[in-house]
Design a protein around this motif. Structure first.
Motif, PDB file in Angstrom:
ATOM      1  N   PRO A  22      53.563  44.205  39.253  1.00 57.01           N
ATOM      2  CA  PRO A  22      54.481  43.300  38.883  1.00 57.01           C
ATOM      3  C   PRO A  22      54.020  41.957  38.619  1.00 57.01           C
ATOM      4  O   PRO A  22      53.205  41.548  39.265  1.00 57.01           O
ATOM      5  N   VAL A  23      54.569  41.311  37.554  1.00 55.51           N
ATOM      6  CA  VAL A  23      54.028  39.853  37.391  1.00 55.51           C
ATOM      7  C   VAL A  23      55.389  38.921  37.257  1.00 55.51           C
ATOM      8  O   VAL A  23      56.149  39.052  36.381  1.00 55.51           O
ATOM      9  N   GLY A  24      55.463  38.319  38.237  1.00 57.81           N
ATOM     10  CA  GLY A  24      56.825  37.579  38.675  1.00 57.81           C
ATOM     11  C   GLY A  24      58.045  38.640  38.706  1.00 57.81           C
ATOM     12  O   GLY A  24      57.768  39.727  39.148  1.00 57.81           O
ATOM     13  N   THR A  25      59.023  38.203  38.172  1.00 62.96           N
ATOM     14  CA  THR A  25      60.121  39.155  38.033  1.00 62.96           C
ATOM     15  C   THR A  25      60.447  39.964  36.785  1.00 62.96           C
ATOM     16  O   THR A  25      61.289  40.924  36.879  1.00 62.96           O
ATOM     17  N   ASP A  26      59.935  39.493  35.687  1.00 66.49           N
ATOM     18  CA  ASP A  26      60.438  40.147  34.428  1.00 66.49           C
ATOM     19  C   ASP A  26      59.197  40.832  33.678  1.00 66.49           C
ATOM     20  O   ASP A  26      59.156  41.297  32.407  1.00 66.49           O
ATOM     21  N   GLN A  27      58.064  40.863  34.266  1.00 68.15           N
ATOM     22  CA  GLN A  27      57.116  41.544  33.527  1.00 68.15           C
ATOM     23  C   GLN A  27      56.147  42.405  34.508  1.00 68.15           C
ATOM     24  O   GLN A  27      56.228  42.142  35.466  1.00 68.15           O
ATOM     25  N   MET A  28      55.221  43.424  34.019  1.00 71.26           N
ATOM     26  CA  MET A  28      54.774  44.249  34.786  1.00 71.26           C
ATOM     27  C   MET A  28      53.146  44.828  33.854  1.00 71.26           C
ATOM     28  O   MET A  28      53.592  45.132  32.674  1.00 71.26           O
ATOM     29  N   GLU A  29      52.227  44.516  34.553  1.00 65.47           N
ATOM     30  CA  GLU A  29      51.076  45.150  33.988  1.00 65.47           C
ATOM     31  C   GLU A  29      50.883  46.632  34.232  1.00 65.47           C
ATOM     32  O   GLU A  29      51.135  47.194  35.399  1.00 65.47           O
ATOM     33  N   ILE A  30      50.385  47.390  33.300  1.00 66.02           N
ATOM     34  CA  ILE A  30      50.275  48.698  33.255  1.00 66.02           C
ATOM     35  C   ILE A  30      48.792  48.780  32.889  1.00 66.02           C
ATOM     36  O   ILE A  30      48.455  48.321  31.637  1.00 66.02           O
ATOM     37  N   LYS A  31      47.822  49.559  33.666  1.00 66.58           N
ATOM     38  CA  LYS A  31      46.478  49.593  33.528  1.00 66.58           C
ATOM     39  C   LYS A  31      46.163  50.995  33.864  1.00 66.58           C
ATOM     40  O   LYS A  31      46.384  51.630  34.745  1.00 66.58           O
ATOM     41  N   GLY A  32      45.531  51.508  32.850  1.00 69.37           N
ATOM     42  CA  GLY A  32      44.802  52.767  32.878  1.00 69.37           C
ATOM     43  C   GLY A  32      43.346  52.787  32.795  1.00 69.37           C
ATOM     44  O   GLY A  32      42.876  52.257  31.822  1.00 69.37           O
TER      45      GLY A  32
END
Length: 208
Positions: free
Chosen positions: A112-122
């Protein structure tokens, strides 16, 4: 290739990491980077899972799956984030991501990045990593009622909090493909064809 693009995070090339400014709940509905779908993330029996909850082009099929028996399965409701466990000492979850572009599973993290974004990494074999950032379109949700009595499962937290503001403009919607943000866990409405993802056979069969 309806959902091939947003799950093509595995070999996406260079990736710039964002530093989380505030710990946040990764559950809820998230708009993928190119806007073609929403992924609903929920805690099912102690692990984070994510399934496709909305599509801009309804009727998608998992046509690139090497398993012939799965090529015709609907992409709506399909598990994308698989059995992700919280990383000790960090606001990050590790598990697997299903890449609809080639029908394969890869190691992955969500942050999660703050409350309104999320990093997805594969990553492939621990390297050749790529990723993207998803934007929140639905509020965090309580633990699944289906798992409330499961051993080790967190208790339900009550009514979901109000959704955080979303900067990105929503993708066009029609009829039953409207935002799933108002859906209650365990229920399906006219605008929500998925409901509680913990009840989906693919996830329930794995988690129980």
């Amino acid at each position: 290739m309806r959902l091939a693009i947003f799950t093509g995070i595995i070999l996406a090339g260079s990736y710039t990491s964002l530093t989380p400014a505030l710990a946040a709940d990764p559950t809820g509905d998230w708009r993928v980077a190119d806007g073609v779908a929403n992924v609903r993330v929920a805690q099912c029996n102690g692990s984070m899972w994510g399934a496709v909850s909305w599509e801009t082009q309804p009727g998608g099929r998992d046509e690139n799956n090497p398993d012939v028996s799965k090529k015709n399965r609907p992409t709506l409701g399909m598990a994308i984030l698989i059995d992700m466990k919280k990383k000790p000492g960090a606001e990050q979850w590790e598990g697997q991501v299903y890449n609809a572009k080639d029908g394969q599973m890869y190691s992955a993290t969500i942050t999660p990045v703050g409350t309104d974004q999320m990093e997805i990494k594969g990553c492939v074999m621990g390297f050749l990593c790529g990723g993207e950032t998803w934007t929140r379109v639905g509020p965090p949700i309580p633990s699944s009622a289906a798992n409330a009595m499961a051993k080790g499962a967190p208790k339900t937290t009550g009514v979901a909090p109000k959704a955080a503001p979303v900067a990105a403009a929503p993708a066009p919607t029609t009829g039953a493909q409207k935002s799933t943000a108002a859906a209650k866990p365990g229920q399906k409405g006219t605008a929500d064809a998925v409901g509680d993802i913990c009840l989906l056979p693919e996830i329930a069969g794995f988690a129980h």
